[in-house]
Design an enzyme around this catalytic site. Structure first.
Site, PDB file in Angstrom:
ATOM      1  CB  CYS A   1      54.871  19.621 -11.396  1.00  0.00           C
ATOM      2  SG  CYS A   1      54.324  20.628 -10.022  1.00  0.00           S
TER       3      CYS A   1
ATOM      4  CG  HIS B   1      49.798  20.461 -11.954  1.00  0.00           C
ATOM      5  ND1 HIS B   1      49.191  20.012 -10.805  1.00  0.00           N
ATOM      6  CD2 HIS B   1      51.071  20.822 -11.583  1.00  0.00           C
ATOM      7  CE1 HIS B   1      50.041  20.093  -9.792  1.00  0.00           C
ATOM      8  NE2 HIS B   1      51.184  20.571 -10.232  1.00  0.00           N
TER       9      HIS B   1
END
Lengths: 360, 360, 360, 360
Positions: A157, A250
């Site tokens: 990710c 993120h």
């Protein structure tokens, strides 16, 4: 997911393996009303198999468990017991490796979210907008392995967020080196995942196995097809991975060395101009823009920008000169959507668009 | 603060300028029972001057306002109205510049926490354990400026943490380049500082003016005295500054290029062996060790390690090879103690120890 | 723990059952340098038994695992295999019930932190300062059950905080009814405990089994010995239990109906005057004051007040009239120290002080 | 805001006073594409007046400043300088009182979000679904005060959440007493509002002036029109107000005494059956259901449920017997939408629907 209409007359049947976990649930969310795919089966570990989904899955998140799935009987992760030809695999790495091979051998197209096969040279590691050409190794994959099916993987990710910010720069200038620091959301660790006692008011400067994954996957994402294998890009990459008290999104700070002459302004233009591979446009899961350059001096921020493009857009900002390498910038993307389930579904759409998946 | 006994018979009188704010309060905490210094005056803006301290200061933190200070009448920040010869300046940069000059001209030794004079070549920017030799320019400072007093500054809170982790490496191997990313605590912005709506569950990838300060101050900390000026070290530095939802403790991820041959193991040894300049040992505010290398794979962490050495120790960890430069590591330190008030008080102790402050 | 000197010549040997978990570790912290007790054995589940403690325990918190314990071989939770006569039980409720009975039958004094036996009429549920007289049922406990040893329990962590705030009021005025709402820290759920995805930026208005425990334990804490049993106080209690994103410290808002005439001012005086049962003063774990009335209008707060009295003091505040019942106030205490391990150790000290534990 | 079509042919012009603050921005969000209202003017303090909105407002939140508003010239809060007949007032209480009177006297209908006039007997304090009948005092208000316009207020954000949960119970059973504890989101304090240093990992058991407001406003919301005044309900109310580290969504734990016989089951049915005053249904800002009873044992939770009904639905849960009063439950609602701007806009829609606002 954008509301583009289906061009096929029937929807293809798909299954989710590992359907009870956090990523499995994210797949279900994106598949229950998909214009091209019909979610007909969910599979999970032996412990859950045979039970109704609603009785074995603890639904996470703020929406309700889709009723169509709630009443499904969970199947075992056995290629003989799953009928759909397209399977999205959300299994944990401890079991994903062998299960995915079994399904591919049995003729299934496996869209994998696990790390196990990502770095194998004949397994495409795909971000639809970045390297759809890597699907070219699928033929070699089938031939070499004697599979009727195939495995296509998405990346880690954090790597996906970084790769999307780097792709336009690598296309325009070439990249020679990248030093990046991630600040990763807790949802990246699944559920129950990170104990609150570990992360409330804290930063944990370590995520097991994350840095090597980021370093090697980035090279592969930006690599090229070389005969029957993908040749990683010749980019030196150094990653610092951190966990922070953020729910989703993120954030990655990147310092970038260019292979040819370029400055912050031209890099900024390369980023704003980029719209990704033509084959990835207009797919049901494609956001209006895969990459957006944020206006604000203090953006992107996970809580404020994570849902841009329905979570499929990576937002970059603060493109500026780097006193050591050439340019630096910040990138942020939704780790569950763009970084996992949404990416896999988009990859499956790409396979349909490219004719790799047979007509329904 | 360690319990070492005073070697002087009388304590030197000191004052705090900007005593009502967050940093001013941190100074007061460290000075109320200091073995060498006696806090006899507090000064603040005109608005507070003339009132009792307890009536104009909103005491922050979990301890009680020291009673000796609570009943003091706040003075104005006027060099004629403050009698102590040593003043700790916690004023905001908008007023610190001129005030500090006025005090130095009036014969005071000013320990400054503001950015205004830090980068002037004849103003020492000091971390006691790192570059006490820079005090050598004080004579030139007085001569050139015609001051009877002097200004000694400490650095930006994030820079100090990074500089302490880099100093042993620069001493042993020389450093050619540093790329660093900070994750800074909210207390670094003072009080009220960061609005909770901006930082809860979020990362803000920007702190105004922070990155240039880190980049230039690091070079000065690791520089050398060259005649009447400090010559910055020839190190290229690139900083990414982020705010995170942490109360106290700045975490810094550093990638480091070495000027001479060295690997992660030898860098790790340089860090564990380091005990800083001899002149900074055994001072009242010196921690047992200025730098500690953490054992755990996932350390240092601000919430768990910030109070190491009473907040005066910087904790480093994860020393490992860097695929782009040479080595990488994580450093973390208390931004209010090691990064601000504690650092200034330690600097004042160093001045006493070096005989720069006259006997009491 | 205060530094009072030991009046015995030798320290009593003690063991901790369930030593690897969060509460077990809290016991170890408080016992490794205890003036009256010597921690000689640690026990845990069969899975850990036979291994060195450091190899099976993941040490939580910001201190280091005490070296004396690190090298101990973990024993099984078997009364025949544990030699100490005093055992602190930090086992989970699923196994604590039977294990504690087996140890008591084998002659051990069991200081229990589990819920299993708390509500049995002949088992004292003790807060040393509040109801030490309840130890009077121990003789009946031994006689009725034919045990050579005994079980003494402490309460649920939220109940203890509430009970300490209510005890002085019940003593002075009598209490007829209490409606309380808790805001409980995540450490109350142990480790790994509350997943960060559940609590970051959130309130969870439910903690399994917590409300009935609070309601019934409060009545027992404030009850009286009646022959061979403890008769609960005739107080109607209603609890709302919530989990909040706080590390340590349970906050409780209480509305209180009095049995006799009293107002906020007199209740406030009862609280500030209270110093608890005489027998609980001057014990090694006794704080200087068991209860403190906070000055600030916005206190107590968990982050700012949780360590008052080394975590053994409950802080109350905002004592004011209640428009429905009679008075209302806020109480806050450290759930791990005052609410669990510290409370049990203090109870053991009380047993020694009262002569219930034989001389060492 | 639901997509119901406008029944009028033209939209009424409206203005926002205090348009640059957090609540003012919330008004703008809800008015820029409103089917019945056209936002034509924004007004703010003298300091901002005369400048373009985008140059004086720092836009908070994750959306973009609406371009139509960005270019508006900010007007002063002067009734002669604002042309719209309907004004939404988001001014701070320190100036709202007089300004609102001036606007009402000048013939404007003022929808107020400030506390100043809420408790005056001839000023309706309205939740559209709860007490639309209170608009009946408007005639007396105009007559008594000699105003051509009028002031209609909404309540404190925490009170509104509680009042909506209590209204169906009061209608069915009558309520005699309520003890409630709030856990309020930081956005309730506006921007910059709560400093992060005060609330990260903390609970603050005090919000200035909040408890008296909740106690008196609740009585007025549930009261009845009595001639030219609103007579508060005869309900004793006690409130404990706390601030917690939540972004949006106030959670309220309520213990409720009933005036007539009722149990948890019948109260639960009263809550699920309730759809509010008929006049408040089908308005553009009406949610599908004003109140929803959550299924999950651990719901409602602010992070998971705050956006129910677009933020206009209050979610209740855990309806159960109360051992002291009669029943207890938890309620949660969006403090900015249902608790402030959304409530005022809904009130304005109600005025149109009831014919109190003249045709456009």
């Amino acid at each position: 997911m954008s509301g583009r209409t289906d061009f096929g007359s029937r929807r293809r049947k798909v299954a989710v393996l590992g359907a009870t976990g956090a990523v499995g649930q994210a797949f279900i969310r994106r598949l229950v009303s998909h214009p091209w795919f019909e979610l007909t089966e969910v599979a999970a570990s032996e412990r859950s198999a045979g039970h109704r989904y609603r009785d074995v899955a603890r639904w996470i998140g703020d929406d309700e468990m889709p009723s169509a799935v709630a009443s499904m009987i969970v199947r075992p992760c056995d290629a003989e017991r799953v009928h759909a030809d397209i399977v999205f695999c959300a299994l944990d790495a401890s079991v994903a490796g062998e299960t995915e091979v079994a399904f591919a051998r049995a003729g299934k197209i496996v869209l994998s979210n696990a790390k196990n096969h990502r770095m194998e040279p004949d397994v495409p590691l795909i971000i639809a907008e970045v390297n759809s050409a890597h699907l070219g190794v699928l033929e070699a994959q089938r031939r070499q392995r004697g599979w009727r099916g195939a495995i296509v993987t998405n990346g880690n990710c954090a790597t996906i967020v970084a790769a999307m910010a780097l792709a336009p720069i690598h296309e325009r200038f070439g990249i020679s080196s990248v030093i990046l620091t991630t600040m990763q959301a807790v949802s990246g660790a699944g559920y129950p995942g990170v104990p609150s006692l570990d992360i409330l008011g804290n930063v944990v400067p370590y995520i097991a196995d994350e840095e090597p994954k980021i370093e090697s996957e980035l090279q592969k994402f930006l690599g090229v097809v070389d005969g029957s294998a993908i040749r990683p890009a010749d980019i030196r990459v150094s990653a610092h991975a951190n966990r922070v008290a953020v729910e989703h999104g993120h954030t990655v700070c990147l310092s970038i060395g260019l292979a040819s002459s370029g400055d912050a302004a031209s890099v900024g233009r390369a980023l704003s101009d980029w719209s990704g591979d033509a084959s990835a446009r207009q797919l049901p899961s494609s956001p209006e823009r895969p990459l957006v350059v944020a206006d604000g001096l203090d953006r992107p921020q996970p809580r404020r920008d994570v849902d841009t493009g329905g979570g499929m857009t990576v937002v970059v900002g603060r493109v500026r000169p780097d006193p050591v390498l050439d340019v630096k910038l910040v990138a942020m993307g939704h780790n569950i959507i763009r970084g996992a389930a949404g990416a896999s579904v988009l990859n499956a759409e790409l396979l349909v668009h490219c004719g790799i998946l047979p007509d329904a």
